[in-house]
Design an enzyme around this catalytic site. Structure first.
Site, PDB file in Angstrom:
ATOM      1  N   LYS A  64     -20.619  23.502  -8.335  1.00  0.00           N
ATOM      2  CA  LYS A  64     -21.100  22.283  -9.005  1.00  0.00           C
ATOM      3  C   LYS A  64     -21.531  22.611 -10.432  1.00  0.00           C
ATOM      4  N   CYS A 119     -37.188  13.021  -0.193  1.00  0.00           N
ATOM      5  CA  CYS A 119     -36.724  14.391  -0.431  1.00  0.00           C
ATOM      6  C   CYS A 119     -37.874  15.400  -0.344  1.00  0.00           C
ATOM      7  N   MET A 120     -38.917  15.194  -1.129  1.00  0.00           N
ATOM      8  CA  MET A 120     -39.944  16.226  -1.244  1.00  0.00           C
ATOM      9  C   MET A 120     -41.334  15.798  -0.781  1.00  0.00           C
ATOM     10  N   MET A 146     -34.769  20.270   3.629  1.00  0.00           N
ATOM     11  CA  MET A 146     -34.816  18.965   4.314  1.00  0.00           C
ATOM     12  C   MET A 146     -34.924  19.032   5.839  1.00  0.00           C
ATOM     13  N   GLY A 181     -35.025  19.831  -3.916  1.00  0.00           N
ATOM     14  CA  GLY A 181     -33.618  19.463  -3.898  1.00  0.00           C
ATOM     15  C   GLY A 181     -33.089  19.104  -5.269  1.00  0.00           C
ATOM     16  N   GLN A 182     -33.736  18.141  -5.898  1.00  0.00           N
ATOM     17  CA  GLN A 182     -33.213  17.635  -7.164  1.00  0.00           C
ATOM     18  C   GLN A 182     -33.757  18.444  -8.339  1.00  0.00           C
TER      19      GLN A 182
HETATM   20  N1  LIG Z   1     -28.510  10.345   5.712  1.00  0.00           N
HETATM   21  C1  LIG Z   1     -29.158  10.982   4.738  1.00  0.00           C
HETATM   22  N2  LIG Z   1     -29.603  10.286   3.680  1.00  0.00           N
HETATM   23  C2  LIG Z   1     -30.277  10.933   2.692  1.00  0.00           C
HETATM   24  C3  LIG Z   1     -30.524  12.320   2.769  1.00  0.00           C
HETATM   25  C4  LIG Z   1     -30.037  13.038   3.900  1.00  0.00           C
HETATM   26  O1  LIG Z   1     -30.210  14.263   4.026  1.00  0.00           O
HETATM   27  N3  LIG Z   1     -29.362  12.326   4.862  1.00  0.00           N
HETATM   28  N4  LIG Z   1     -31.216  12.939   1.760  1.00  0.00           N
HETATM   29  C5  LIG Z   1     -32.114  12.159   0.924  1.00  0.00           C
HETATM   30  C6  LIG Z   1     -32.431  12.941  -0.283  1.00  0.00           C
HETATM   31  S1  LIG Z   1     -33.171  14.472  -0.031  1.00  0.00           S
HETATM   32  C7  LIG Z   1     -32.171  12.525  -1.535  1.00  0.00           C
HETATM   33  S2  LIG Z   1     -32.695  13.462  -2.867  1.00  0.00           S
HETATM   34  C8  LIG Z   1     -31.519  11.233  -1.766  1.00  0.00           C
HETATM   35  C9  LIG Z   1     -30.597  11.190  -2.973  1.00  0.00           C
HETATM   36  O2  LIG Z   1     -30.231   9.871  -3.124  1.00  0.00           O
HETATM   37  P1  LIG Z   1     -29.816   9.190  -4.490  1.00  0.00           P
HETATM   38  O3  LIG Z   1     -30.708   9.551  -5.589  1.00  0.00           O
HETATM   39  O4  LIG Z   1     -29.741   7.738  -4.181  1.00  0.00           O
HETATM   40  O5  LIG Z   1     -28.349   9.780  -4.692  1.00  0.00           O
HETATM   41  P2  LIG Z   1     -27.577  10.217  -6.008  1.00  0.00           P
HETATM   42  O6  LIG Z   1     -26.119  10.170  -5.691  1.00  0.00           O
HETATM   43  O7  LIG Z   1     -28.114  11.488  -6.498  1.00  0.00           O
HETATM   44  O8  LIG Z   1     -27.928   9.049  -7.019  1.00  0.00           O
HETATM   45  C10 LIG Z   1     -28.158   9.274  -8.364  1.00  0.00           C
HETATM   46  C11 LIG Z   1     -27.555   8.107  -9.149  1.00  0.00           C
HETATM   47  O9  LIG Z   1     -27.900   8.255 -10.525  1.00  0.00           O
HETATM   48  C12 LIG Z   1     -26.732   8.168 -11.341  1.00  0.00           C
HETATM   49  N5  LIG Z   1     -27.025   8.984 -12.524  1.00  0.00           N
HETATM   50  C13 LIG Z   1     -26.705  10.268 -12.771  1.00  0.00           C
HETATM   51  N6  LIG Z   1     -27.269  10.690 -13.920  1.00  0.00           N
HETATM   52  C14 LIG Z   1     -27.955   9.649 -14.426  1.00  0.00           C
HETATM   53  C15 LIG Z   1     -28.803   9.466 -15.559  1.00  0.00           C
HETATM   54  O10 LIG Z   1     -29.025  10.376 -16.373  1.00  0.00           O
HETATM   55  N7  LIG Z   1     -29.397   8.243 -15.692  1.00  0.00           N
HETATM   56  C16 LIG Z   1     -29.179   7.219 -14.817  1.00  0.00           C
HETATM   57  N8  LIG Z   1     -29.820   6.066 -15.032  1.00  0.00           N
HETATM   58  N9  LIG Z   1     -28.357   7.360 -13.756  1.00  0.00           N
HETATM   59  C17 LIG Z   1     -27.790   8.555 -13.545  1.00  0.00           C
HETATM   60  C18 LIG Z   1     -25.617   8.592 -10.463  1.00  0.00           C
HETATM   61  O11 LIG Z   1     -24.396   8.031 -10.894  1.00  0.00           O
HETATM   62  C19 LIG Z   1     -26.052   8.101  -9.074  1.00  0.00           C
HETATM   63  O12 LIG Z   1     -25.602   6.796  -8.818  1.00  0.00           O
HETATM   64  O13 LIG Z   1     -30.781  10.838  -0.596  1.00  0.00           O
HETATM   65  C20 LIG Z   1     -31.569  10.768   0.571  1.00  0.00           C
HETATM   66  N10 LIG Z   1     -30.759  10.206   1.633  1.00  0.00           N
HETATM   67  N1  LIG Z   2     -24.085  20.992  -2.551  1.00  0.00           N
HETATM   68  C1  LIG Z   2     -25.187  20.271  -2.655  1.00  0.00           C
HETATM   69  N2  LIG Z   2     -26.357  20.891  -2.920  1.00  0.00           N
HETATM   70  C2  LIG Z   2     -27.473  20.170  -2.993  1.00  0.00           C
HETATM   71  C3  LIG Z   2     -27.472  18.754  -2.857  1.00  0.00           C
HETATM   72  C4  LIG Z   2     -26.218  18.113  -2.613  1.00  0.00           C
HETATM   73  O1  LIG Z   2     -26.112  16.888  -2.494  1.00  0.00           O
HETATM   74  N3  LIG Z   2     -25.116  18.912  -2.518  1.00  0.00           N
HETATM   75  N4  LIG Z   2     -28.630  18.040  -2.910  1.00  0.00           N
HETATM   76  C5  LIG Z   2     -29.864  18.679  -3.337  1.00  0.00           C
HETATM   77  C6  LIG Z   2     -31.002  18.000  -2.705  1.00  0.00           C
HETATM   78  S1  LIG Z   2     -31.635  16.600  -3.434  1.00  0.00           S
HETATM   79  C7  LIG Z   2     -31.621  18.486  -1.600  1.00  0.00           C
HETATM   80  S2  LIG Z   2     -32.954  17.659  -0.950  1.00  0.00           S
HETATM   81  C8  LIG Z   2     -31.231  19.772  -1.023  1.00  0.00           C
HETATM   82  C9  LIG Z   2     -31.145  19.746   0.504  1.00  0.00           C
HETATM   83  O2  LIG Z   2     -30.880  21.019   0.944  1.00  0.00           O
HETATM   84  P1  LIG Z   2     -30.886  21.373   2.494  1.00  0.00           P
HETATM   85  O3  LIG Z   2     -32.112  20.868   3.116  1.00  0.00           O
HETATM   86  O4  LIG Z   2     -30.595  22.810   2.605  1.00  0.00           O
HETATM   87  O5  LIG Z   2     -29.618  20.537   3.025  1.00  0.00           O
HETATM   88  P2  LIG Z   2     -29.362  19.542   4.255  1.00  0.00           P
HETATM   89  O6  LIG Z   2     -27.913  19.694   4.579  1.00  0.00           O
HETATM   90  O7  LIG Z   2     -29.843  18.187   3.961  1.00  0.00           O
HETATM   91  O8  LIG Z   2     -30.245  20.042   5.496  1.00  0.00           O
HETATM   92  C10 LIG Z   2     -30.506  21.385   5.759  1.00  0.00           C
HETATM   93  C11 LIG Z   2     -30.423  21.751   7.202  1.00  0.00           C
HETATM   94  O9  LIG Z   2     -31.496  21.231   7.975  1.00  0.00           O
HETATM   95  C12 LIG Z   2     -31.066  21.358   9.302  1.00  0.00           C
HETATM   96  N5  LIG Z   2     -31.990  20.681  10.241  1.00  0.00           N
HETATM   97  C13 LIG Z   2     -31.865  19.455  10.790  1.00  0.00           C
HETATM   98  N6  LIG Z   2     -32.889  19.204  11.614  1.00  0.00           N
HETATM   99  C14 LIG Z   2     -33.684  20.292  11.610  1.00  0.00           C
HETATM  100  C15 LIG Z   2     -34.916  20.623  12.283  1.00  0.00           C
HETATM  101  O10 LIG Z   2     -35.478  19.873  13.056  1.00  0.00           O
HETATM  102  N7  LIG Z   2     -35.466  21.836  12.022  1.00  0.00           N
HETATM  103  C16 LIG Z   2     -34.870  22.733  11.192  1.00  0.00           C
HETATM  104  N8  LIG Z   2     -35.490  23.898  11.006  1.00  0.00           N
HETATM  105  N9  LIG Z   2     -33.703  22.450  10.552  1.00  0.00           N
HETATM  106  C17 LIG Z   2     -33.120  21.242  10.738  1.00  0.00           C
HETATM  107  C18 LIG Z   2     -29.675  20.766   9.240  1.00  0.00           C
HETATM  108  O11 LIG Z   2     -28.891  21.162  10.362  1.00  0.00           O
HETATM  109  C19 LIG Z   2     -29.170  21.299   7.920  1.00  0.00           C
HETATM  110  O12 LIG Z   2     -28.289  22.393   8.066  1.00  0.00           O
HETATM  111  O13 LIG Z   2     -29.983  20.194  -1.526  1.00  0.00           O
HETATM  112  C20 LIG Z   2     -29.881  20.143  -2.938  1.00  0.00           C
HETATM  113  N10 LIG Z   2     -28.654  20.805  -3.241  1.00  0.00           N
HETATM  114  S1  SF4 Z   3     -28.482  24.565 -10.464  1.00  0.00           S
HETATM  115 FE1  SF4 Z   3     -27.756  24.380  -8.334  1.00  0.00          FE
HETATM  116  S2  SF4 Z   3     -25.843  23.245  -8.534  1.00  0.00           S
HETATM  117 FE2  SF4 Z   3     -26.302  24.067 -10.569  1.00  0.00          FE
HETATM  118  S3  SF4 Z   3     -25.244  26.044 -10.688  1.00  0.00           S
HETATM  119 FE3  SF4 Z   3     -27.325  26.443  -9.981  1.00  0.00          FE
HETATM  120  S4  SF4 Z   3     -27.177  26.466  -7.736  1.00  0.00           S
HETATM  121 FE4  SF4 Z   3     -25.325  25.450  -8.524  1.00  0.00          FE
HETATM  122 MO   LIG Z   4     -33.230  15.585  -2.091  1.00  0.00          MO
END
Ligand SMILES: Nc1nc2c(c(=O)[nH]1)N[C@H]1C(S)=C(S)[C@@H](COP(=O)(O)OP(=O)(O)OC[C@H]3O[C@@H](n4cnc5c(=O)[nH]c(N)nc54)[C@H](O)[C@@H]3O)O[C@H]1N2
Ligand SMILES: Nc1nc2c(c(=O)[nH]1)N[C@H]1C(S)=C(S)[C@@H](COP(=O)(O)OP(=O)(O)OC[C@H]3O[C@@H](n4cnc5c(=O)[nH]c(N)nc54)[C@H](O)[C@@H]3O)O[C@H]1N2
Ligand code: SF4
Ligand SMILES: [Mo]
Length: 758
Positions: free
Chosen positions: A91, A180-181, A347, A384-385
């Site tokens: 990425k 997320c956090m 997460m 995460g973010q």
């Molecule tokens: N089922 C399920 N749902 C989840 C999760 C999960 O694990 N499972 N994880 C949750 C978590 S941890 C997270 S963080 C959320 C993420 O959820 P979202 O924040 O809703 O997802 P993103 O795709 O990151 O959305 C970012 C948006 O901002 C836009 N964007 C990018 N850069 C900019 C900018 O500079 N300015 C503006 N105004 N827009 C911009 C992108 O085009 C995109 O539409 O999802 C949550 N939802």
């Molecule tokens: N490639 C990629 N990287 C990312 C993101 C992305 O969209 N893509 N998003 C970013 C963001 S905003 C976030 S929040 C992070 C998320 O980063 P991670 O939390 O590492 O990612 P997830 O796949 O949401 O979930 C992690 C793991 O939690 C496990 N899990 C589910 N239930 C349980 C439980 O009860 N106990 C335990 N111990 N584990 C469990 C799931 O099986 C999964 O493998 O990643 C960040 N980095």
């Molecule tokens: S900040 Fe995250 S997504 Fe970007 S290069 Fe580093 S590990 Fe990859």
């Molecule tokens: Mo997140």
């Protein structure tokens, strides 16, 4: 690293990841793009100028050099002087492409007769201001809201927070970090009194045991995963323990994998604490001088804790978690007996009904065994973010919070912020506003009339989304996004085109408290504007121009860093000039000559810590960190004959959340995260074959996915990614949340799966 000639041609993505394993994030670039890896690539377009910047994606916050020619980003490479030592994952490398993908939002749009039509900025912003003003006049300030993002710049979140809380006078200010956090925040604050990790990435270079739980680090924080593997390569005795219900790529590289049932972490950690006590691994000095004990509102003692965790002998916990007692004992022994243990979690812990309790369980294991505050020994929640920490947690841009670790519900904190923001006492309301799920419920009910959504896509990412998507049709929704259409802009009354990443300037704070600068190196496309410009314009149009006086990224940063000096988050010494020169700085950093703080709460190292002892937990009135006595609770949404499987959702390496940004990148388009991982036993039972279209149904909704038979999941469990907008898994997920953090439990709900019959 994959050699060009040894490229595993013909392998599937999963096979390739498995083979490459240790360098997955980096090596994947070869099989995917066919460009053979960045090191060998000859620049196709000459680079006029290289700028120091940072990756826009995950909370790792990797430093990168950005090559620009003719107002276009033409190349990126890892910054060798940054913490990532020149490495980037796939990425990271794709930052080059993301600005130029299809679907960029180029001009403002207003909904007229049900259709979004092009408008001028003046028309759009006038309409937004008028509608907000009308709602505030008629129904009061709590009838409007802001829903922001851990991907906005700090200056943007800070300005929105100030405008809504101290200008408009509503605490309806939340954002996706709630999803997320939030449980990491409550975990840290209830343990230490202050949010944010105490350690830093450098700790990974000194650990002998990595306890990775609820984090698929290899796919989600690949460069930190690499750093941990660097340690293991140079010190092969280093142990990696992974706790994850799935056998992820991270788990495949573990020395010990505990595939616990989702939502049973508290039982596991209690049992490990019991093992520590029974086997004499307790740091007595820590217990006597630096810790306090608590259960609910009651003070407790170490003796109480002993009795509490004795209810979780390995045999009992093993039954709750669905693993073997020996594995619990081995995990406990390895954790406690190593020279320095570092825990990582994301997460899998935060997105549970017991998210807060799980977080403080891990923290407690470190405090009790003394694996704290030494190089390599720390409980490290990975964010995460890229700016959930700096932009949202530190600025207090959540509905219950105020800047610098203050709380809306605390009268002294409100007064401090009213004085610092120079608004009359009483301006900030005493009641927390709506948190994410409650906010969209209030929009659905009509209690919140207008909402400004910035840099997030809640139409796809809220749990139980059918309910809240309906709500979005009802409210006056203003959506600032860099792409259109998204699953949120389709509901918008006004779409505002936003500049992204290096089309604008700002500061972000990564997972290790490092503030770093993202420079503006190219112009945004079309009429897109930075989110800060949008907020400043909005403030002026609704009559708060006199409050939002800092209008440029530098001026906002200067205001905020001076304000931070009045808190334990003090980073007044991180000036813009330093940010421009240095590869980011870790706060606290009170003065311009301060180098930044690697480890918190240690007198002599952390400028906020005092006294002559080992630690000063200054976030707590008694200077002691708190160990909580939490009990395992039976999961909500139990499985039944009708819904016999447990549904889990998450991420893969190559895509980012809702794929608005990574979806249009040509190199990533062959990766379709539209599948359901199902164990072959379950597939057989439900008469499902590889590739079948299946319907996943929960008590709330259903989604169609493609069956993928896989040993990654346990029998009884299925998994899908959150990425695809065509397959909205959140129609199925549960919107129940942790009672303390209000973070939704995306990681567990009961479903049925059946083959689709046409
Ligand atoms: N089922 C399920 N749902 C989840 C999760 C999960 O694990 N499972 N994880 C949750 C978590 S941890 C997270 S963080 C959320 C993420 O959820 P979202 O924040 O809703 O997802 P993103 O795709 O990151 O959305 C970012 C948006 O901002 C836009 N964007 C990018 N850069 C900019 C900018 O500079 N300015 C503006 N105004 N827009 C911009 C992108 O085009 C995109 O539409 O999802 C949550 N939802
Ligand atoms: N490639 C990629 N990287 C990312 C993101 C992305 O969209 N893509 N998003 C970013 C963001 S905003 C976030 S929040 C992070 C998320 O980063 P991670 O939390 O590492 O990612 P997830 O796949 O949401 O979930 C992690 C793991 O939690 C496990 N899990 C589910 N239930 C349980 C439980 O009860 N106990 C335990 N111990 N584990 C469990 C799931 O099986 C999964 O493998 O990643 C960040 N980095
Ligand atoms: S900040 Fe995250 S997504 Fe970007 S290069 Fe580093 S590990 Fe990859
Ligand atoms: Mo997140």
């Amino acid at each position: 690293m994959a050699d060009k000639d040894e490229k595993p041609e013909g392998l599937t993505r999963r096979d390739a990841l498995r083979v490459l394993g240790v360098s997955a994030g980096i090596a994947m670039i070869a099989p995917l793009s066919g460009c053979g890896g960045v090191w060998e690539r000859q620049p196709v377009i000459p680079v006029d100028a290289w700028h120091k910047g940072v990756c826009r994606f995950c909370g790792t916050g990797c430093g990168m050099m950005i090559g620009v020619t003719d107002n276009k980003v033409v190349d990126v490479k890892g910054d060798e002087y940054a913490h990532n030592r020149g490495r980037l994952c796939i990425k990271g490398l794709m930052n080059r492409e993301i600005l130029y993908g299809e679907g960029r939002a180029l001009y403002p749009m207003i909904r007229k007769n049900g259709k979004l039509e092009r408008a001028t900025w003046d028309e759009a912003m006038d309409l937004v201001a008028t509608r907000f003003r009308e709602a505030i006049d008629e129904y009061g300030p709590d009838s409007v809201a802001f829903y922001g993002s851990g991907q906005l710049y700090t200056q943007e979140s800070y300005t929105a927070n100030k405008l809504f809380k101290a200008g408009i006078g509503t605490n309806n200010m939340d954002g996706n970090p709630r999803l997320c956090m939030a449980s990491a925040v409550t975990g840290y604050t209830s343990s230490f009194g202050k949010d944010e990790p105490a350690g830093c990435y450098e700790d990974m270079d000194y650990s002998d045991c990595f306890f990775i739980t609820g984090s698929n680090t290899l796919e989600c924080h690949p460069i930190l995963w690499e750093r941990m593997l660097d340690r293991k390569r140079s010190h092969p005795e280093t142990r990696i323990i992974v706790v994850d219900p799935r056998r992820t790529f991270t788990a495949m590289h573990a020395d010990l994998h505990l595939p616990i049932y989702p939502g049973t972490d508290v039982a596991l950690y209690n049992s490990m604490m019991n093992e520590f006590i029974e086997n004499g691994f307790i740091d007595r000095d820590m217990v006597e001088n630096y810790l306090s004990f608590q259960e609910g509102k009651q003070k407790r003692t170490f003796e109480d804790l002993k009795k509490h965790v004795a209810q979780y002998p390995a045999e009992r916990a093993a039954k709750i978690c669905g693993i073997s007692p020996r594995d619990i004992q081995e995990a406990a022994f390895t954790f406690a007996s190593s020279k320095a243990t570092l825990s990582i979690w994301t997460m899998g812990l935060n997105q549970q009904v017991q998210g807060t309790a799980s977080n403080r369980g891990v923290v407690a294991m470190h405090l009790l065994t003394g694996h704290f505050g030494r190089p390599g020994a720390t409980p490290f929640s990975l964010t995460g973010q890229p700016n959930a920490c700096g932009g949202v947690r530190d600025t207090g841009s959540l509905s219950h919070a105020l800047p610098g670790g203050r709380l809306v519900a605390n009268a002294t904190h409100r007064e401090e912020m009213e004085d610092l923001w120079k608004v009359p006492r009483g301006r900030i309301g005493p009641k927390p506003g709506y948190h994410a799920v409650a906010l969209f419920e209030a929009i659905a009910k009509g209690d919140v009339k207008c909402c400004l959504v910035m840099c997030t896509n809640p139409g796809q990412t809220l749990p139980n989304s059918n309910l809240y998507r309906k709500g979005m049709e009802k409210g006056f929704m203003v959506v600032a996004d860099s792409f259109h259409p998204t699953e949120t802009t389709i509901f918008a009354d006004v779409v505002l085109p936003a500049a992204m990443w290096v089309e604008k300037e700002g500061v972000k704070g990564n997972a290790e408290r490092r503030y770093h600068l993202y420079p503006k190196v190219v112009d945004p496309p079309g009429e897109a504007r930075s989110d800060l410009d949008i907020l400043v314009d909005f403030a002026e149009r609704i009559g708060h121009g006199d409050l939002i006086t800092a209008k440029t990224p530098k001026d906002v940063w200067d205001e905020w860093r001076h304000i931070s000096a009045h808190s334990k988050y003090n980073f007044e010494g991180i000036t813009y000039e330093r940010l421009q020169k240095e590869r980011g700085i870790l706060w606290p950093c009170p003065t311009e000559d301060h180098p930044g703080t690697k480890r918190r709460y240690i007198p002599g190292e952390d400028p906020m810590a005092h006294g002559g002892g080992r630690f000063d937990f200054y976030g707590k009135p008694d200077g002691r960190a708190t160990v909580w006595l939490d009990s395992h609770e039976e999961p909500v949404d139990p499985y039944t004959d009708e819904f016999p499987l447990i549904f889990n959702t998450g991420r893969i390496l190559e895509h980012w959340h809702t794929m608005t940004i990574t979806g249009p990148v040509p190199e990533l388009q062959s990766i379709h995260p539209d599948y359901l991982e199902i164990h072959p036993h379950d597939a057989h039972h439900f008469n499902i074959r590889e590739g079948d279209q299946v319907i996943v149904r929960s008590r709330r909704g259903e989604v169609e996915l493609r069956a993928k038979l896989s040993l990654v999941v346990r029998p009884g469990m299925v998994f899908a990614t959150m990425h695809s907008a065509k397959h909205l898994v959140n129609q199925v997920t549960h919107d129940v949340y942790d009672p303390f953090s209000k973070q939704p439990a995306y990681k567990r709900c009961a479903v049925s799966v059946r083959k689709k019959t046409v």
